[in-house]
Enzyme design. Sequence first.
Site, short mmCIF file in Angstrom:
data_model
loop_
_atom_site.label_atom_id
_atom_site.label_comp_id
_atom_site.label_asym_id
_atom_site.label_seq_id
_atom_site.Cartn_x
_atom_site.Cartn_y
_atom_site.Cartn_z
N VAL A 98 105.82 32.72 83.33
CA VAL A 98 105.77 31.42 84.00
C VAL A 98 104.35 31.21 84.51
O VAL A 98 103.72 32.16 84.99
CB VAL A 98 106.77 31.35 85.18
N CYS A 99 103.85 30.00 84.37
CA CYS A 99 102.53 29.61 84.90
C CYS A 99 101.45 30.53 84.31
O CYS A 99 101.43 30.80 83.12
CB CYS A 99 102.58 29.65 86.42
N THR A 100 100.54 31.02 85.15
CA THR A 100 99.44 31.85 84.65
C THR A 100 99.87 33.27 84.29
O THR A 100 99.03 34.09 83.91
CB THR A 100 98.29 31.91 85.68
#
Length: 227
Positions: A98-100
């Site tokens: 998720v995300c970075t």
Amino acid sequence: MTHVVIPLYDGVTPLDFTGPYQLLHALPDMDIKLAAVDRQEVVADGLTFGALYDLESIETGDILLVPGGLGCIAALETPRFLAAIRRLAEDATYVTSVCTGSLILAAAGLLDGRRAACHWAFRDLLAAFGAIPDSARVVRDGNRITGGGVTAGMDFALSLIAELRGAEAAQGAQLLLEYAPAPPFDAGLPATAPHPVMKAVNARLSNALADAERRITLVAEQLRNAG
């Protein structure tokens, strides 16, 4: 029983993993382990997460779920952490983020030549590790499933649940948590945010992004030389 491993580190964004955790936890027969190197407590946005599993002692997991956050740069600079990610990915049915968190997967060599999502401000940095940045909210490439920035973790988790248990199970988890987003503003993407808001957020992220670019360039170069 489906076994999920979520590696944590200082500076992780809590919602990146607590959102997916809550949805996955709503399913029966789910074993979810939050883990860190040496079982160290993890500090994230003023919250402390303890009683964690030892990341390096977990043998396998069906799902590897790597959350993001500004601390991801220090995490991907840590050889022991990256080695644990690579090892767990070998036998995982799904390698996810998720995300970075996708930057961590990419630095571990797990997204080479694959499409991946990431937070919009850091998405282009994926290319330094051979990944293909994709602006979609949830991206699947083989058994790699990645979610975009922070709140995309909820949509990512529902997509994962549908993959694991079917659409009805995903819909049940969605209903149980009353996940029916209706944001008061249409400002969640660079394309829709008002110009002054975009300018302010870019200014807020500028130092962190410049630091991330510098450090990722160095790590990518070191990995190429080592290979």
